[in-house]
Design a protein around this motif. Sequence first.
Motif, PDB file in Angstrom:
ATOM      1  N   TYR A  36       0.836  -1.194   0.000  1.00 44.86           N
ATOM      2  CA  TYR A  36       0.000   0.000   0.000  1.00 44.86           C
ATOM      3  C   TYR A  36       0.874   1.248   0.000  1.00 44.86           C
ATOM      4  N   ASN A  37       0.235   2.368  -0.276  1.00 43.93           N
ATOM      5  CA  ASN A  37       0.826   3.680  -0.078  1.00 43.93           C
ATOM      6  C   ASN A  37      -0.330   4.661   0.068  1.00 43.93           C
ATOM      7  N   TYR A  38      -0.022   5.902   0.362  1.00 46.27           N
ATOM      8  CA  TYR A  38      -1.040   6.935   0.555  1.00 46.27           C
ATOM      9  C   TYR A  38      -1.099   7.811  -0.690  1.00 46.27           C
ATOM     10  N   PHE A  39      -2.292   8.320  -0.989  1.00 44.78           N
ATOM     11  CA  PHE A  39      -2.405   9.280  -2.082  1.00 44.78           C
ATOM     12  C   PHE A  39      -1.540  10.492  -1.756  1.00 44.78           C
ATOM     13  N   ASP A  40      -0.906  11.047  -2.792  1.00 45.07           N
ATOM     14  CA  ASP A  40      -0.027  12.205  -2.585  1.00 45.07           C
ATOM     15  C   ASP A  40      -0.803  13.439  -2.136  1.00 45.07           C
ATOM     16  N   GLU A  41      -1.921  13.694  -2.725  1.00 44.78           N
ATOM     17  CA  GLU A  41      -2.669  14.934  -2.484  1.00 44.78           C
ATOM     18  C   GLU A  41      -3.933  14.665  -1.658  1.00 44.78           C
ATOM     19  N   MET A  42      -3.762  14.172  -0.455  1.00 43.72           N
ATOM     20  CA  MET A  42      -4.917  13.936   0.412  1.00 43.72           C
ATOM     21  C   MET A  42      -5.344  15.253   1.060  1.00 43.72           C
ATOM     22  N   THR A  43      -6.638  15.473   1.141  1.00 39.41           N
ATOM     23  CA  THR A  43      -7.198  16.589   1.886  1.00 39.41           C
ATOM     24  C   THR A  43      -7.777  15.990   3.158  1.00 39.41           C
ATOM     25  N   THR A  44      -6.928  15.876   4.170  1.00 38.16           N
ATOM     26  CA  THR A  44      -7.311  15.113   5.358  1.00 38.16           C
ATOM     27  C   THR A  44      -8.172  15.887   6.335  1.00 38.16           C
ATOM     28  N   GLY A  45      -8.071  17.209   6.341  1.00 37.55           N
ATOM     29  CA  GLY A  45      -8.783  17.984   7.348  1.00 37.55           C
ATOM     30  C   GLY A  45      -8.056  17.995   8.686  1.00 37.55           C
ATOM     31  N   LEU A  46      -6.852  17.430   8.726  1.00 34.53           N
ATOM     32  CA  LEU A  46      -6.043  17.378   9.946  1.00 34.53           C
ATOM     33  C   LEU A  46      -4.854  18.322   9.808  1.00 34.53           C
ATOM     34  N   ILE A  79      -7.347   9.396   3.227  1.00 40.00           N
ATOM     35  CA  ILE A  79      -7.798   9.747   4.574  1.00 40.00           C
ATOM     36  C   ILE A  79      -8.507  11.092   4.504  1.00 40.00           C
ATOM     37  N   GLN A  80      -9.680  11.155   5.110  1.00 36.95           N
ATOM     38  CA  GLN A  80     -10.436  12.401   5.220  1.00 36.95           C
ATOM     39  C   GLN A  80     -10.964  12.492   6.645  1.00 36.95           C
ATOM     40  N   SER A  81     -11.143  13.694   7.128  1.00 44.64           N
ATOM     41  CA  SER A  81     -11.742  13.839   8.453  1.00 44.64           C
ATOM     42  C   SER A  81     -12.445  15.176   8.548  1.00 44.64           C
ATOM     43  N   GLN A  82     -13.316  15.233   9.531  1.00 47.07           N
ATOM     44  CA  GLN A  82     -13.964  16.495   9.857  1.00 47.07           C
ATOM     45  C   GLN A  82     -14.282  16.516  11.344  1.00 47.07           C
ATOM     46  N   GLU A  83     -14.275  17.720  11.888  1.00 49.77           N
ATOM     47  CA  GLU A  83     -14.601  17.893  13.295  1.00 49.77           C
ATOM     48  C   GLU A  83     -16.091  18.166  13.407  1.00 49.77           C
ATOM     49  N   ILE A  84     -16.701  17.564  14.413  1.00 48.41           N
ATOM     50  CA  ILE A  84     -18.121  17.738  14.652  1.00 48.41           C
ATOM     51  C   ILE A  84     -18.279  18.197  16.092  1.00 48.41           C
ATOM     52  N   GLN A  85     -18.987  19.301  16.286  1.00 50.19           N
ATOM     53  CA  GLN A  85     -19.236  19.765  17.646  1.00 50.19           C
ATOM     54  C   GLN A  85     -20.728  19.643  17.897  1.00 50.19           C
ATOM     55  N   SER A  86     -21.088  18.780  18.841  1.00 47.16           N
ATOM     56  CA  SER A  86     -22.497  18.606  19.172  1.00 47.16           C
ATOM     57  C   SER A  86     -22.817  19.444  20.406  1.00 47.16           C
ATOM     58  N   THR A 119     -16.218  15.820  18.569  1.00 48.62           N
ATOM     59  CA  THR A 119     -15.937  14.507  17.992  1.00 48.62           C
ATOM     60  C   THR A 119     -15.274  14.714  16.635  1.00 48.62           C
ATOM     61  N   ARG A 120     -14.555  13.679  16.225  1.00 51.21           N
ATOM     62  CA  ARG A 120     -13.902  13.715  14.920  1.00 51.21           C
ATOM     63  C   ARG A 120     -14.388  12.511  14.126  1.00 51.21           C
ATOM     64  N   GLU A 121     -14.837  12.789  12.910  1.00 50.48           N
ATOM     65  CA  GLU A 121     -15.174  11.714  11.979  1.00 50.48           C
ATOM     66  C   GLU A 121     -13.956  11.506  11.096  1.00 50.48           C
ATOM     67  N   LEU A 122     -13.484  10.270  11.041  1.00 51.69           N
ATOM     68  CA  LEU A 122     -12.309   9.919  10.259  1.00 51.69           C
ATOM     69  C   LEU A 122     -12.720   8.861   9.239  1.00 51.69           C
ATOM     70  N   VAL A 123     -12.463   9.145   7.963  1.00 51.32           N
ATOM     71  CA  VAL A 123     -12.817   8.227   6.876  1.00 51.32           C
ATOM     72  C   VAL A 123     -11.520   7.708   6.270  1.00 51.32           C
ATOM     73  N   ILE A 124     -11.373   6.379   6.253  1.00 52.63           N
ATOM     74  CA  ILE A 124     -10.197   5.736   5.646  1.00 52.63           C
ATOM     75  C   ILE A 124     -10.700   4.844   4.523  1.00 52.63           C
ATOM     76  N   GLU A 125     -10.160   5.080   3.321  1.00 55.32           N
ATOM     77  CA  GLU A 125     -10.597   4.326   2.155  1.00 55.32           C
ATOM     78  C   GLU A 125      -9.412   3.643   1.491  1.00 55.32           C
ATOM     79  N   PHE A 126      -9.602   2.397   1.095  1.00 55.90           N
ATOM     80  CA  PHE A 126      -8.614   1.643   0.328  1.00 55.90           C
ATOM     81  C   PHE A 126      -9.080   1.636  -1.119  1.00 55.90           C
TER      82      PHE A 126
END
Length: 173
Positions: A36-46, A79-86, A119-126
């Motif tokens: 595996y490897n990671y995409f070069d241009e990830m917009t992770t939100g981190l 990898i993508q993420s977003q912060e959620i404030q409830s 809370t943080r939503e974290l999305v990991i995709e293969f």
Amino acid sequence: MKNLKFLFIALILTSCGTKVNYDYEKSTDFNNYKTYNYFDEMTTGLSELDVKRLIRTMDTKLETMGLVRSNNPDFYIDIQSQEIQSRNNSNVGVGLGGGGGSVGGGVSVGLPIGGNKNTRELVIEFVDDTKTGMFWQAISESSYSPNATPEKREEQFKIVVDKVFSNYPPKSK
């Protein structure tokens, strides 16, 4: 009373846990994926530092699972993420009832305990660019503190990554 205290502590610990939802392509043969490897241009939100912490944690976990990071990988990771404030909401209810010649009433008030919850939503995709496209996805939601120390952030990422990869590869049903 002692049992009530333990129940309360258990409730607090389980409510702060990491929730993970999975999805995958049923026809995928996960045995074909070894590198595996990671995409070069990830917009992770981190932040850049959190990206480094997360990738370092994922590399360690994936290595223990027999996967190898490669410049010519079988699949890529996004990898993508977003912060959620409830927000905690207060509720007030008024009720009136009667029966059998008597009338009764009541008032209830819901008081929030604590403040807003981050809370943080974290999305990991293969993703397999050559064959099927995305073949596995995990979406986790966990509590976090934006003011946590680097050590606490690292520990939180370890907990999330362990939970995310606890069901990889998926078991055939």
